[in-house]
Design an enzyme around this catalytic site. Structure first.
Site, PDB file in Angstrom:
ATOM      1  N   LYS A 110       0.837  -1.201   0.000  1.00  0.00           N
ATOM      2  CA  LYS A 110       0.000   0.000   0.000  1.00  0.00           C
ATOM      3  C   LYS A 110       0.869   1.248   0.000  1.00  0.00           C
ATOM      4  O   LYS A 110       0.672   2.165  -0.802  1.00  0.00           O
ATOM      5  CB  LYS A 110      -0.901  -0.031   1.236  1.00  0.00           C
ATOM      6  N   ARG A 183      -3.169   3.351   8.483  1.00  0.00           N
ATOM      7  CA  ARG A 183      -3.504   2.193   7.644  1.00  0.00           C
ATOM      8  C   ARG A 183      -2.386   1.157   7.653  1.00  0.00           C
ATOM      9  O   ARG A 183      -1.221   1.495   7.480  1.00  0.00           O
ATOM     10  CB  ARG A 183      -3.742   2.646   6.208  1.00  0.00           C
ATOM     11  N   GLY A 192      -8.412  -8.096   4.663  1.00  0.00           N
ATOM     12  CA  GLY A 192      -9.255  -8.235   5.847  1.00  0.00           C
ATOM     13  C   GLY A 192      -8.517  -8.649   7.104  1.00  0.00           C
ATOM     14  O   GLY A 192      -9.111  -8.755   8.168  1.00  0.00           O
ATOM     15  N   MET A 194      -5.621  -7.160   8.442  1.00  0.00           N
ATOM     16  CA  MET A 194      -4.945  -6.122   9.199  1.00  0.00           C
ATOM     17  C   MET A 194      -5.891  -4.931   9.360  1.00  0.00           C
ATOM     18  O   MET A 194      -6.917  -4.854   8.723  1.00  0.00           O
ATOM     19  CB  MET A 194      -3.667  -5.704   8.470  1.00  0.00           C
ATOM     20  N   ARG A 426      -3.435  -1.692  -6.456  1.00  0.00           N
ATOM     21  CA  ARG A 426      -2.598  -2.902  -6.448  1.00  0.00           C
ATOM     22  C   ARG A 426      -3.003  -3.758  -7.637  1.00  0.00           C
ATOM     23  O   ARG A 426      -4.084  -3.574  -8.190  1.00  0.00           O
ATOM     24  CB  ARG A 426      -2.756  -3.688  -5.149  1.00  0.00           C
ATOM     25  N   HIS A 546      -6.282 -41.734  -0.885  1.00  0.00           N
ATOM     26  CA  HIS A 546      -6.411 -42.489  -2.124  1.00  0.00           C
ATOM     27  C   HIS A 546      -7.325 -41.783  -3.108  1.00  0.00           C
ATOM     28  O   HIS A 546      -6.988 -41.559  -4.270  1.00  0.00           O
ATOM     29  CB  HIS A 546      -6.940 -43.897  -1.811  1.00  0.00           C
ATOM     30  N   ARG A 657       2.433 -47.047 -17.205  1.00  0.00           N
ATOM     31  CA  ARG A 657       2.541 -48.079 -16.167  1.00  0.00           C
ATOM     32  C   ARG A 657       1.818 -49.310 -16.672  1.00  0.00           C
ATOM     33  O   ARG A 657       0.603 -49.422 -16.533  1.00  0.00           O
ATOM     34  CB  ARG A 657       1.928 -47.583 -14.867  1.00  0.00           C
ATOM     35  N   ARG A 712       7.118 -48.576 -18.852  1.00  0.00           N
ATOM     36  CA  ARG A 712       7.817 -49.158 -17.710  1.00  0.00           C
ATOM     37  C   ARG A 712       7.408 -50.619 -17.568  1.00  0.00           C
ATOM     38  O   ARG A 712       6.223 -50.950 -17.589  1.00  0.00           O
ATOM     39  CB  ARG A 712       7.450 -48.402 -16.438  1.00  0.00           C
ATOM     40  N   GLU A 841      15.444 -44.163  -9.077  1.00  0.00           N
ATOM     41  CA  GLU A 841      14.551 -43.950  -7.945  1.00  0.00           C
ATOM     42  C   GLU A 841      15.114 -44.515  -6.654  1.00  0.00           C
ATOM     43  O   GLU A 841      14.537 -44.365  -5.589  1.00  0.00           O
ATOM     44  CB  GLU A 841      13.162 -44.531  -8.242  1.00  0.00           C
ATOM     45  N   SER A 860      15.018 -41.854 -16.220  1.00  0.00           N
ATOM     46  CA  SER A 860      13.824 -41.121 -15.803  1.00  0.00           C
ATOM     47  C   SER A 860      13.732 -41.214 -14.281  1.00  0.00           C
ATOM     48  O   SER A 860      13.724 -42.311 -13.717  1.00  0.00           O
ATOM     49  CB  SER A 860      12.577 -41.732 -16.453  1.00  0.00           C
ATOM     50  N   GLY A 862      12.162 -41.505 -10.917  1.00  0.00           N
ATOM     51  CA  GLY A 862      10.914 -41.840 -10.252  1.00  0.00           C
ATOM     52  C   GLY A 862      10.952 -41.060  -8.944  1.00  0.00           C
ATOM     53  O   GLY A 862      11.384 -41.549  -7.911  1.00  0.00           O
ATOM     54  N   ASN A 864       8.876 -40.008  -6.801  1.00  0.00           N
ATOM     55  CA  ASN A 864       8.124 -40.429  -5.609  1.00  0.00           C
ATOM     56  C   ASN A 864       8.945 -41.424  -4.784  1.00  0.00           C
ATOM     57  O   ASN A 864       9.136 -41.248  -3.581  1.00  0.00           O
ATOM     58  CB  ASN A 864       6.805 -41.104  -5.993  1.00  0.00           C
ATOM     59  N   ASP A 865       9.418 -42.470  -5.459  1.00  0.00           N
ATOM     60  CA  ASP A 865      10.222 -43.463  -4.741  1.00  0.00           C
ATOM     61  C   ASP A 865      11.537 -42.855  -4.276  1.00  0.00           C
ATOM     62  O   ASP A 865      12.006 -43.137  -3.176  1.00  0.00           O
ATOM     63  CB  ASP A 865      10.500 -44.674  -5.644  1.00  0.00           C
ATOM     64  N   CYS A 927       9.325 -38.570 -13.925  1.00  0.00           N
ATOM     65  CA  CYS A 927       7.957 -39.024 -14.172  1.00  0.00           C
ATOM     66  C   CYS A 927       7.164 -39.220 -12.880  1.00  0.00           C
ATOM     67  O   CYS A 927       6.110 -39.813 -12.877  1.00  0.00           O
ATOM     68  CB  CYS A 927       7.956 -40.308 -14.997  1.00  0.00           C
ATOM     69  N   TYR A 948      13.086 -33.327 -19.891  1.00  0.00           N
ATOM     70  CA  TYR A 948      11.629 -33.258 -19.885  1.00  0.00           C
ATOM     71  C   TYR A 948      11.061 -33.545 -18.505  1.00  0.00           C
ATOM     72  O   TYR A 948      11.750 -34.087 -17.642  1.00  0.00           O
ATOM     73  CB  TYR A 948      11.028 -34.230 -20.904  1.00  0.00           C
TER      74      TYR A 948
HETATM   75  P1  ADP Z   1      -7.545  -2.316   3.721  1.00  0.00           P
HETATM   76  O1  ADP Z   1      -6.115  -2.689   3.643  1.00  0.00           O
HETATM   77  O2  ADP Z   1      -8.329  -3.171   4.627  1.00  0.00           O
HETATM   78  O3  ADP Z   1      -8.146  -2.096   2.379  1.00  0.00           O
HETATM   79  P2  ADP Z   1      -7.257   0.535   3.864  1.00  0.00           P
HETATM   80  O4  ADP Z   1      -6.095   1.085   4.595  1.00  0.00           O
HETATM   81  O5  ADP Z   1      -7.144   0.512   2.403  1.00  0.00           O
HETATM   82  O6  ADP Z   1      -7.575  -0.896   4.452  1.00  0.00           O
HETATM   83  O7  ADP Z   1      -8.511   1.368   4.287  1.00  0.00           O
HETATM   84  C1  ADP Z   1      -9.802   0.937   3.990  1.00  0.00           C
HETATM   85  C2  ADP Z   1     -10.621   2.054   3.476  1.00  0.00           C
HETATM   86  O8  ADP Z   1     -10.578   3.147   4.346  1.00  0.00           O
HETATM   87  C3  ADP Z   1     -10.161   2.627   2.144  1.00  0.00           C
HETATM   88  O9  ADP Z   1     -10.607   1.892   1.065  1.00  0.00           O
HETATM   89  C4  ADP Z   1     -10.797   3.990   2.178  1.00  0.00           C
HETATM   90  O10 ADP Z   1     -12.128   3.902   1.787  1.00  0.00           O
HETATM   91  C5  ADP Z   1     -10.703   4.354   3.636  1.00  0.00           C
HETATM   92  N1  ADP Z   1      -9.547   5.226   3.838  1.00  0.00           N
HETATM   93  C6  ADP Z   1      -8.286   4.883   4.155  1.00  0.00           C
HETATM   94  N2  ADP Z   1      -7.486   5.953   4.230  1.00  0.00           N
HETATM   95  C7  ADP Z   1      -8.260   7.015   3.960  1.00  0.00           C
HETATM   96  C8  ADP Z   1      -8.018   8.430   3.851  1.00  0.00           C
HETATM   97  N3  ADP Z   1      -6.816   8.941   4.034  1.00  0.00           N
HETATM   98  N4  ADP Z   1      -9.057   9.195   3.537  1.00  0.00           N
HETATM   99  C9  ADP Z   1     -10.279   8.675   3.330  1.00  0.00           C
HETATM  100  N5  ADP Z   1     -10.573   7.389   3.405  1.00  0.00           N
HETATM  101  C10 ADP Z   1      -9.572   6.548   3.718  1.00  0.00           C
HETATM  102 MG    MG Z   2      -7.683  -0.949   1.047  1.00  0.00          MG
HETATM  103 MG    MG Z   3       8.693 -46.120  -8.544  1.00  0.00          MG
END
Ligand code: ADP
Ligand code: MG
Ligand code: MG
Length: 973
Positions: A110, A183, A192, A194, A426, A546, A657, A712, A841, A860, A862, A864-865, A927, A948
């Protein structure tokens, strides 16, 4: 070197106790005033020091700061670098946006991309990044002791000054307040996992001031209640639900559905209630804004080592990261009214890859409102009608960012009173179809080269594309049909009627009825049924059970280890126990559907789409084949397998085989006759088997016209073909066929049992002690080749001797094969080319590869073995300790899935070197299962120098891609 007691009082308490995060102001407080700044409320007990900075550092330590002072904000960066040295850091601890570089490792994804965006001139709210290295120290270094040392804090304050100047506002000032977001952001995105705190810098005075200044009290109180919730949750770990319940109550009381319908007064009341939540939790909300800041930064760092984040990294196999960076950034506000808003968007459609924006936005909203589902967001295309100018700029920004990052982007943005701000970008996650289309399109748009396109498509993407699939797993009908879930053992979508026995599946197949085979667990006896089923569902067994292994080999969807499932074969019923304890019963013959990709089990017959091998994919695979340097062969035992392999682009067969053809019902009795019967009976059986094998080989040669077919000779111990002592019926039939009593038969079968069959009478040991079988096989191979050649086919047989450890073993077998060949050629008055080679092998074979290469025409591995014998792990029993080994970090990967480059890999390299010393053009392949594992393929191609890899027909396209990626990687170096 010691930094003593430089700890934030509050952090110490946060760590020490969970209920009382905030101590009364101590006597030993050191007040921090951010120099030159008018930010006022700095009497905080931010840093508690008995002896002021007792910071020492080796002054001669090299300053390896990543971010050197090159820019106008030189003061900040220079100071920061010096601080880095002072704190014993490798990198400068802080970088302002726009002045950093791409070092994601240090700035996090980020932070690095915020810097990139502001460098590109896009409007990004100003801010700075505190490095991942600081997180590492914060969490792990005893001298930091879960706190921010004074020099770092000083630098933070200095960087904050620059932001205040930029924004012409002041952090903590009621008249003209600056609000911040704090952030998280690691080098690899952990969605989700951090935390982020928005609207930081709010307190009872600032909210009033902000309301007055903006003339928008609703906005001010909305921001305050949001901050109280986020701060409470992220920093003080007050469950989010406490706040959400209050919000829901409020909406209910006011009779509104959406939080945007609450008035300023409502929100002010909500703030009061949120504060009460703190009180009931025995927590205090800090009015001091610098305290808010230091605590939030600390909480984000601390989150890195939280159980949730640790588990996520474990599951996703994320290692070697320093920590999360913290981005401190000026807030922009999407909640200022109807000309403001926030949204999330991909620069291209992420499922099929078309070039159009794909995303959602909300008017008068902030932060996570779009994704959290509190309100229903609108499709991004509607932004064009709502705010045409903003939309135009956003489209242009997408173009700029795609050009910069040369990939599809996943973007977060906010609009404040008609002005667009970019908050994150990203490379976007995408499905298989989109991955291929986007890669190909980016090449035709001139953004990337073909080689880069090859790197952008992941093996998992192709995997998704090459199996039938459910077209839309987000759709409500699909989601509603999900009844339970197991392990996603083999990808693809399967629909059929529940069938609980081998016989039932086979019978269904005859009548053209699709089946899902449902078993407690499968055994080799179920192979025929498994083969005839559309998919396999088992209650027990893991990803290498299996069922899983067999299903993957055939590219058949499989869900295993489904613990909610209980199978009552007698009653012809299966029962699923739901999470809530309720049960659902299905009868044999009911329709169910399996999603082998997600492990989901669905009721009824769901719609399935065929694999999409579109023109684009074909085009892409041509590039792949142009660049790869090693061949990709297939492990195929039958003409049907061979056909599939060729369709998937195999360059031949690396492992046929031959004994797999023995299992068909009409053949297995002949094999038993051969093993158990009298000499005459055995001879008679051999004649029949010769006929069967010849037909099979002929079929395979035809499918593989012009390509090598590596066959084989018999490998498994003979007793694998014998009836189990528990199966009375089969025993009786077999005894009758051979003219024994059942007891006599049992005795014979028992006599063949081995304590350790994998190390017993198998492979060339069988060929040496009972040459009649391999003589028959050799004859079958060569007669089939001659027949095929007569029919105008270019047959290329390679005969492979298994389990050789001493060159003498190979010599023995080669002589047997040669003499059969001479006889056959003499009988028929014609001949053909063929090669005799060996499997490597057994570790001893690797060690003596130079001797074996004198005699063998190809090798070749093998694998696994070879893995089994190098580690001394039994492949069949490894499940009892492998999970522990992986959890405890004793093994990084399952060595039966990904080749152990350090151990087994050494043997492989040594073999190649010694073998090619003797025979420079020696063809060497692999193989084992590793031949289809992308990481292993990379090793085989680039480090081991193999000619190969050979893998299951269904994995051939994936191996082709992996081989191409290996070549591209090699070019760079
Ligand atoms: P995550 O990594 O969970 O996406 P972010 O750090 O991107 O968390 O923050 C989540 C949301 O918070 C962003 O998508 C944005 O909508 C809001 N946000 C983060 N920083 C700012 C900022 N400086 N101004 C306004 N909104 C922000
Ligand atoms: Mg974000
Ligand atoms: Mg074998």
């Amino acid at each position: 070197m010691k930094i003593s007691s430089l700890a934030l009082t509050a952090f110490v308490l946060l760590v020490g106790t969970t209920t009382h995060a905030f101590a009364p102001r101590g006597t030993t407080t050191l007040s921090i005033t951010s120099t030159g700044s008018s930010s006022s409320s700095s009497s905080a007990n931010i840093i508690n020091s008995d002896d002021n900075a007792v910071l020492t550092s080796s002054t001669n330590s090299k300053n390896t700061a990543l971010f050197t002072a090159t820019s106008s904000s030189a003061t900040t960066t220079t100071t920061a670098s010096e601080v880095g040295v002072e704190l014993g850091l490798k990198y400068c601890p802080i970088a302002p946006f726009g002045k950093g570089n791409e070092a994601k490792h240090v700035l996090g994804g980020k932070g690095a991309n915020l810097a990139e965006m502001s460098e590109l001139g896009l409007s990004v709210p100003p801010g700075f990044t505190i490095t991942t290295e600081c997180c590492n120290k914060f969490c792990n270094d005893a001298t930091w002791d879960n706190s921010l040392p004074k020099p770092l804090w000083d630098s933070i304050i200095k960087s904050l000054d620059a932001v205040q100047d930029d924004m012409s506002s002041v952090f903590g000032s009621p008249e003209n307040p600056l609000l911040l977001s704090v952030r998280s952001g690691a080098a690899i995105s952990m969605p989700g996992m951090m935390d982020t705190v928005l609207n930081l810098g709010m307190n009872d005075k600032v909210v009033e001031g902000l309301a007055k200044k903006t003339d928008n009290p609703r906005f001010a109180w909305d921001s305050y209640r949001r901050f109280l919730e986020m701060f409470g949750n992220v920093v003080l770990e007050i469950p989010r639900s406490h706040f959400e319940d209050e919000l829901d109550d409020m909406k209910y009381e006011k009779g509104v559905n959406e939080d945007s319908d609450l008035s300023a007064e409502d929100l002010q009341e909500l703030v009061t209630r949120f504060k009460a939540v703190y009180e009931t939790m025995d927590m205090q909300f800090p009015q001091d804004v610098l305290e808010q800041l230091s605590l939030s930064i600390g909480a984000v760092f601390k989150g890195w080592m939280g159980p949730r984040a640790i588990k996520y990294r474990e599951v996703e196999n994320i290692r070697n990261l320093l920590g999360t960076a913290v981005n401190v950034q000026a807030m922009v506000f999407g909640n200022m009214g109807d000309t403001s808003g926030t949204g999330v968007s991909f620069s291209r459609e992420p499922n099929i890859g078309t070039r159009e924006l794909f995303g959602e936005f909300l008017i008068n909203a902030q932060g996570e409102d779009v994704v959290s589902g509190v309100r229903t967001p609108r499709p991004i295309s509607e932004l064009e009608d709502e705010m045409p100018e903003v939309y135009k700029e956003f489209v242009e920004n997408n173009r700029i960012l795609e050009a910069k990052f040369r990939d599809m982007q996943d973007i977060e943005f906010t609009i404040q009173e008609g002005k667009l701000y970019m908050l994150q970008t990203r490379n976007g996650k995408r499905g298989g179809e989109a991955a291929v289309k986007i890669a190909v399109d980016l090449v035709s748009e001139g953004l990337i080269s073909k080689n880069e396109a090859i790197k952008k498509v992941l093996p998992e993407h192709l995997d998704q594309l090459l199996h039938p699939r459910f077209p839309d797993v987000e759709q409500k009908e699909y989601r509603d049909a999900v009844i339970t879930r197991g392990l996603p053992a083999s990808p693809g979508a399967a629909v059929g009627r529940i069938a609980m026995s081998n016989e039932k599946v086979v019978e269904n197949k005859k009548n053209g009825i699709p089946s899902i085979m449902v078993r407690d667990e499968t055994s080799p006896d179920d192979v025929e049924g498994m083969f005839s089923a559309e998919g396999i569902l088992t209650a027990r067994g893991g990803m290498t059970s299996h069922a899983a292994v067999v299903a993957r080999g055939w590219g058949k969807p499989c869900v295993c280890g489904c613990t909610a499932l209980s199978v009552d074969e007698e009653k012809g019923e299966i029962t699923l126990t739901m999470d809530d304890g309720s049960q659902k019963t299905f009868k044999e013959g009911d329709f169910i559907s399996l999603n082998g990709q997600s492990g989901e089990v669905l009721e009824g017959s769901q719609t399935v789409a065929p694999p999409t091998i579109t023109g684009t994919l074909k085009n892409f695979m041509e590039w792949v084949d142009d660049v790869r340097e090693i061949d990709v062969l297939a492990n195929a035992d039958t003409p049907a397998d061979a056909k599939e392999a060729r369709k998937n682009g195999a360059n031949g067969i690396g492992l046929c085989r031959s004994e797999h053809m023995f299992f068909k019902p009409e053949r297995i009795s002949k094999v038993r006759q051969l093993i158990l019967g009298s000499n005459e009976q055995a001879e008679e059986a051999l004649k029949d088997l010769l006929k069967f094998q010849r037909e099979d080989y002929e079929g395979i040669f035809k499918e593989m016209d012009g390509l090598p077919v590596t066959i084989r000779l018999l490998d498994p111990p003979l007793h694998e073909f014998l009836p189990s002592l528990k199966e009375e019926n089969i025993l009786a039939d077999c005894a009758e066929q051979l003219g024994f009593t059942v007891d006599e038969l049992k005795e014979k079968v028992e006599a063949m049992e081995e304590v350790n069959p994998m190390l017993g009478l198998r492979g060339c040991r069988l060929g040496i002690t009972r040459p009649s079988i391999i003589k028959m096989q050799t004859r079958a191979i060569l007669e089939a080749a001659l027949n095929a050649i007569d029919a105008g086919i270019d047959a290329k047989p390679d005969i492979m001797v298994p389990l050789v450890g001493k060159v003498e073993e190979f010599r023995n077998q080669r002589d047997v094969i040669k003499s059969v060949a001479d006889t056959v050629f003499a009988e028929q008055g014609k001949s053909c080319d063929y090669k005799i080679g060996t499997m490597i092998e057994i570790p001893r074979a690797a060690l003596t590869a130079h001797e074996i290469a004198e005699e063998a025409e190809f090798f070749s591995f093998g694998s696994n073995d070879l893995t089994q014998m190098t580690f001394g792990y039994s492949r069949d029993d490894v499940g009892s300790f492998l999970p522990d080994y992986l959890n405890k970090g004793i093994l990084q990967d399952d060595p039966f899935v990904t080749i152990d480059t350090e151990g087994v890999g050494q043997l492989i390299k040594m073999t190649v070197e010694r073998g090619r010393n003797v025979r420079p053009d020696l063809k060497i392949g692999v193989c084992g299962e590793h031949g289809g594992d992308p990481r292993s393929v990379r090793f085989f191609a680039n480090e081991a120098g193999l000619s190969y890899v050979s893998c299951s027909p269904f994995r051939v396209p994936i191996a082709r891609l992996a081989a191409a990626q290996a070549s591209v990687e090699n070019m760079k170096e």
